[in-house]
Design an enzyme around this catalytic site. Sequence first.
Site, PDB file in Angstrom:
ATOM      1  N   GLU A   1      75.653  30.012 -87.301  1.00 47.83           N
ATOM      2  CA  GLU A   1      74.432  29.522 -88.336  1.00 47.83           C
ATOM      3  C   GLU A   1      75.659  28.777 -89.277  1.00 47.83           C
ATOM      4  OE1 GLU A   1      72.747  32.359 -90.922  1.00 47.83           O
ATOM      5  OE2 GLU A   1      71.434  30.782 -91.784  1.00 47.83           O
TER       6      GLU A   1
ATOM      7  N   GLU B   1      79.625  28.741 -93.923  1.00 46.28           N
ATOM      8  CA  GLU B   1      79.383  28.356 -95.235  1.00 46.28           C
ATOM      9  C   GLU B   1      80.468  27.305 -95.808  1.00 46.28           C
ATOM     10  OE1 GLU B   1      76.585  28.328 -97.161  1.00 46.28           O
ATOM     11  OE2 GLU B   1      77.720  27.572 -98.588  1.00 46.28           O
TER      12      GLU B   1
ATOM     13  N   ASP C   1      83.091  23.009 -94.263  1.00 43.65           N
ATOM     14  CA  ASP C   1      82.151  21.952 -94.184  1.00 43.65           C
ATOM     15  C   ASP C   1      81.992  21.680 -92.861  1.00 43.65           C
ATOM     16  OD1 ASP C   1      80.521  19.603 -93.883  1.00 43.65           O
ATOM     17  OD2 ASP C   1      81.490  18.782 -95.701  1.00 43.65           O
TER      18      ASP C   1
ATOM     19  N   ASP D   1      70.061  21.843 -96.878  1.00 44.82           N
ATOM     20  CA  ASP D   1      69.828  21.014 -97.765  1.00 44.82           C
ATOM     21  C   ASP D   1      69.279  19.632 -97.570  1.00 44.82           C
ATOM     22  OD1 ASP D   1      71.222  22.902 -99.432  1.00 44.82           O
ATOM     23  OD2 ASP D   1      72.905  22.215 -99.136  1.00 44.82           O
TER      24      ASP D   1
ATOM     25  N   ASP E   1      61.107  24.972 -94.985  1.00 46.57           N
ATOM     26  CA  ASP E   1      59.575  24.642 -95.616  1.00 46.57           C
ATOM     27  C   ASP E   1      59.557  23.265 -96.016  1.00 46.57           C
ATOM     28  OD1 ASP E   1      61.663  24.933 -97.742  1.00 46.57           O
ATOM     29  OD2 ASP E   1      59.922  25.074 -99.012  1.00 46.57           O
TER      30      ASP E   1
ATOM     31  N   THR F   1      65.109  34.530 -93.366  1.00 46.29           N
ATOM     32  CA  THR F   1      66.346  34.132 -94.170  1.00 46.29           C
ATOM     33  C   THR F   1      65.951  34.604 -95.695  1.00 46.29           C
ATOM     34  OG1 THR F   1      65.821  32.073 -95.052  1.00 46.29           O
ATOM     35  CG2 THR F   1      66.554  32.267 -92.525  1.00 46.29           C
ATOM     36  N   GLU F   2      66.965  34.309 -96.677  1.00 46.88           N
ATOM     37  CA  GLU F   2      66.645  34.405 -98.113  1.00 46.88           C
ATOM     38  C   GLU F   2      65.672  33.458 -98.496  1.00 46.88           C
ATOM     39  OE1 GLU F   2      70.133  34.886 -97.520  1.00 46.88           O
ATOM     40  OE2 GLU F   2      70.604  36.739 -98.208  1.00 46.88           O
TER      41      GLU F   2
ATOM     42  N   GLU G   1      63.784  31.608 -96.741  1.00 46.95           N
ATOM     43  CA  GLU G   1      62.190  31.824 -95.811  1.00 46.95           C
ATOM     44  C   GLU G   1      61.394  32.770 -96.686  1.00 46.95           C
ATOM     45  OE1 GLU G   1      62.880  32.557 -91.816  1.00 46.95           O
ATOM     46  OE2 GLU G   1      60.953  32.746 -91.525  1.00 46.95           O
TER      47      GLU G   1
HETATM   48  N1  SAM Z   1      70.333  29.447 -94.727  1.00 42.62           N
HETATM   49  C1  SAM Z   1      70.233  30.172 -95.878  1.00 42.62           C
HETATM   50  C2  SAM Z   1      68.649  30.751 -96.203  1.00 42.62           C
HETATM   51  O1  SAM Z   1      67.836  30.254 -95.505  1.00 42.62           O
HETATM   52  O2  SAM Z   1      68.537  31.438 -96.936  1.00 42.62           O
HETATM   53  C3  SAM Z   1      70.762  29.249 -97.185  1.00 42.62           C
HETATM   54  C4  SAM Z   1      69.996  27.929 -97.217  1.00 42.62           C
HETATM   55  S1  SAM Z   1      70.767  27.038 -98.726  1.00 42.62           S
HETATM   56  C5  SAM Z   1      69.529  25.931 -99.272  1.00 42.62           C
HETATM   57  C6  SAM Z   1      71.767  25.906 -97.659  1.00 42.62           C
HETATM   58  C7  SAM Z   1      73.156  26.592 -97.747  1.00 42.62           C
HETATM   59  O3  SAM Z   1      73.882  25.626 -96.667  1.00 42.62           O
HETATM   60  C8  SAM Z   1      74.078  26.528 -98.872  1.00 42.62           C
HETATM   61  O4  SAM Z   1      74.657  27.597 -99.111  1.00 42.62           O
HETATM   62  C9  SAM Z   1      75.004  25.454 -98.749  1.00 42.62           C
HETATM   63  O5  SAM Z   1      76.371  25.414 -99.510  1.00 42.62           O
HETATM   64  C10 SAM Z   1      75.121  25.269 -97.166  1.00 42.62           C
HETATM   65  N2  SAM Z   1      75.723  23.975 -96.647  1.00 42.62           N
HETATM   66  C11 SAM Z   1      75.300  22.852 -97.002  1.00 42.62           C
HETATM   67  N3  SAM Z   1      75.609  21.935 -96.203  1.00 42.62           N
HETATM   68  C12 SAM Z   1      76.780  22.364 -95.630  1.00 42.62           C
HETATM   69  C13 SAM Z   1      77.763  22.021 -94.686  1.00 42.62           C
HETATM   70  N4  SAM Z   1      77.921  20.622 -94.597  1.00 42.62           N
HETATM   71  N5  SAM Z   1      78.787  22.890 -94.256  1.00 42.62           N
HETATM   72  C14 SAM Z   1      78.537  24.377 -94.499  1.00 42.62           C
HETATM   73  N6  SAM Z   1      77.593  24.820 -95.179  1.00 42.62           N
HETATM   74  C15 SAM Z   1      76.677  23.709 -95.866  1.00 42.62           C
END
Ligand code: SAM
Length: 216
Positions: A43, A68, A98, A120, A156, A195-196, A198
């Site tokens: 993930e 993450e 990343d 994001d 969403d 997910t959180e 969701e």
């Molecule tokens: N997947 C979780 C959920 O659905 O509840 C978290 C969603 S949150 C909006 C997006 C997460 O993706 C953030 O914690 C962010 O730090 C991580 N993220 C964004 N771009 C990333 C990247 N290029 N590599 C690793 N993590 C990334």
Amino acid sequence: MRLRNIPRAEGTIQSHHDVIKRPEDQRGCWKQVFGNKNPVHIEIGMGKGRFILNMAKKYPNINFIGIERYSSVLLRAIEKYDTQEFHDLKNIRFVCMDARNIGDVFTEGEVKKIYLNFSDPWPKARHAKRRLTSVEFLKRYESVLAPDGVVEFKTDNTGLFNFSLEQVREAGWVLRAFTYDLHRHVEMNKGNIMTEYEEKFSSRGNPINKLIAARR
Ligand code: SAM
């Protein structure tokens, strides 16, 4: 998601047995990390880890890797993992990185499935390449996915979802299934793990979009 800097995050992550500190050293060797030949699902952007921890619990014969970018966020997943509910799991590891560098961490065909959940949106057009479902990222995933591997994406954000549907086609991938209302789609919602994000957005009445795309 970017939580405020948490001073203990780095230390906790560095000393945690199941956080892989130099993931590029495991490239091509993930079977040895888990000690078995089970398929590897990852993930990307797992946030606080609810989805991947519950998936690991539900599917003990699949190896899961939660990726993450931010240590302050990964810390939350680790803290959840260390609770009684999850600490017996043998089939999950964590990586702080990343996802842009995913090709340095997995070799060709090493990953069977990639989950992207509530990624994001990067709303500005000039940042489109940073979206985890952009053609640029799909190309990176191609370099690590098995030939029959798939990406599953939930959000969403309908604008990001429509962009992602287009990117799948532009990258020459095949759309296996999609819906603009996952929770009302009997087939696609079967066994869905929330997910959180969701949970948060669907409780506000936002429908959840989902697509499943394959390399071919
Ligand atoms: N997947 C979780 C959920 O659905 O509840 C978290 C969603 S949150 C909006 C997006 C997460 O993706 C953030 O914690 C962010 O730090 C991580 N993220 C964004 N771009 C990333 C990247 N290029 N590599 C690793 N993590 C990334």
